[in-house]
Enzyme design. Sequence first.
Site, short mmCIF file in Angstrom:
data_model
loop_
_atom_site.label_atom_id
_atom_site.label_comp_id
_atom_site.label_asym_id
_atom_site.label_seq_id
_atom_site.Cartn_x
_atom_site.Cartn_y
_atom_site.Cartn_z
N ASP A 28 0.83 -1.19 0.00
CA ASP A 28 0.00 0.00 0.00
C ASP A 28 0.88 1.26 0.00
OD1 ASP A 28 -2.73 1.20 0.35
OD2 ASP A 28 -1.85 1.90 2.24
N GLU A 70 1.69 -0.27 -4.99
CA GLU A 70 0.77 0.82 -5.33
C GLU A 70 1.56 2.13 -5.34
OE1 GLU A 70 -3.33 2.96 -3.77
OE2 GLU A 70 -1.82 2.29 -2.34
#
Length: 529
Positions: free
Chosen positions: A190, A251
């Site tokens: 993330d 990401e």
Amino acid sequence: MSGEWWRDAVVYQVYPRSFADADGDGQGDLTGLVSHLDHLADLGVDALWLNPFYPSPLADGGYDIADHCDVDPRYGTLADFDTLVSEARRLGVRVIVDIVPNHCSVEHPWFQEALRGVGRDRFIFRDEPNNWQSKFGGPAWTRVADGQWYLHLFDSGQPDWNWRHPEVAARFEQVLRFWLDRGVSGFRIDVANLLFKQDGLPDLSEASPGSHLAPADAALPYEHQPELLDLYRSWRKILRSYPGDPTTVAEIWFGSSDLARPYLAGDGLSQLFDFRLMPTPWSAAEFRAVIEDSHRLAAETGGSVPWVLGNHDVPRQVTRYGIHQDLVRAPTAEVLLGRVEVDLPLGTRRARAAALLQLALPGSAYLYQGDELGLPEHLAIPDGERQDPMYERTGRTYIGRDGCRVPLPWSGQEPPYGFADRPVPTWLPQPDGWGALSVAAQRADEQSTLALYRRALAERRRHPALGTGDGSLTWLDLGPDVLAFRREPGFTLVTNFGSRPVPLPGSVLLASGPLDGDRLPADTTAWLS
């Protein structure tokens, strides 16, 4: 697939709270996911990526983690997770899990210690805040009882770690090993570009992103710090010490490939999402520009750049492709609030065409749950039932991400559409009229979007040019509104972005919609031999 299986894998993203509910509380859980693994196996995916399922107060949908090495009781137990991994493996599906290294929950034991003045330097506290803003709206700093402020680039319930503290790095190495020891095949990282902050935490200048003076991809003092590259090289070494060639997929939103290149070069990240197709308007030239650049980036770095059309953070394709194309690049609050017209039949045709385009490109592809059903964005969630913190932190000017996170329809004509086996309210309300889009309804319809995905993934496994092909791509010139390329041996893709039918240069293997004789209609893709 064996060595470096992830280079050509099709990965299905599971948002566990919205996939399937086995205990009837209106929220998805791991047992519900296990009960529907046959759906993923029948679809033909190689792996599933599981969004956070860890203990969390859910200030941000589970991305505020209180314990990185356990399962939230809402979703089940560690034993349920082990069952998921073993059952998925039996069906030939690997499991990738989310790792969230930039921040944790205010309920994390280390942050609770920090509030008491113990180990506060594991986080980022200071006597006076700087001018940084939260990505969810409002200031990025919250004051605690003794007068200091802590940094949170997202919600105030998500304090940022201080990655310059050795205990933080050591702890996350333990987290990686904990889940690798339980059999996971990799990690989605993330906000992978945000972990380290520039020394001194300087204020943002007028030329920072968000200012009209800022150049594209202008650096922020909390993005792309050089220490990230050493960190991810160290993680790659850990992963390589385990069997099965586990992967990392990061990401990182970027515009220029120059920003992405260092992460993929050498022994850094295995994979880096390229999200640039998601805001691209429905245009052959603009799609081609992104595809060419990404294909070049993967070839030059030796890395993998998976293709992405949807996920849990963006409006669903059917809705995006059904709005006026001038609004696609950055869907505004007005668009998402339904203040502009959405042409769902048009959006569905284009989403089906885009799916065949995505699955024919060299390399890996990630699919978001429900895209295989052609689900639209649920725009009409009542204000009082919205849960995305972005909605409140922006003074309800940004509608947030709830509309793509609504629980899936599995069967039946009324909510909860088989998501639970009893008539319970779901954690986000489902719209009326989704019965025709349910898995059961689409399995019975050979022309459904689900049937299209299943045929495409079966053909991708069968055809020697797809999936495990050599990665080559040769462009064909069939007109300015047509995107066409050839892959060897013996495969051609044609997507008609224009408004008139075009001739097809070959025999059709699969098409996203009905053909016009031997011509390809507008907003349609064909795979040709």
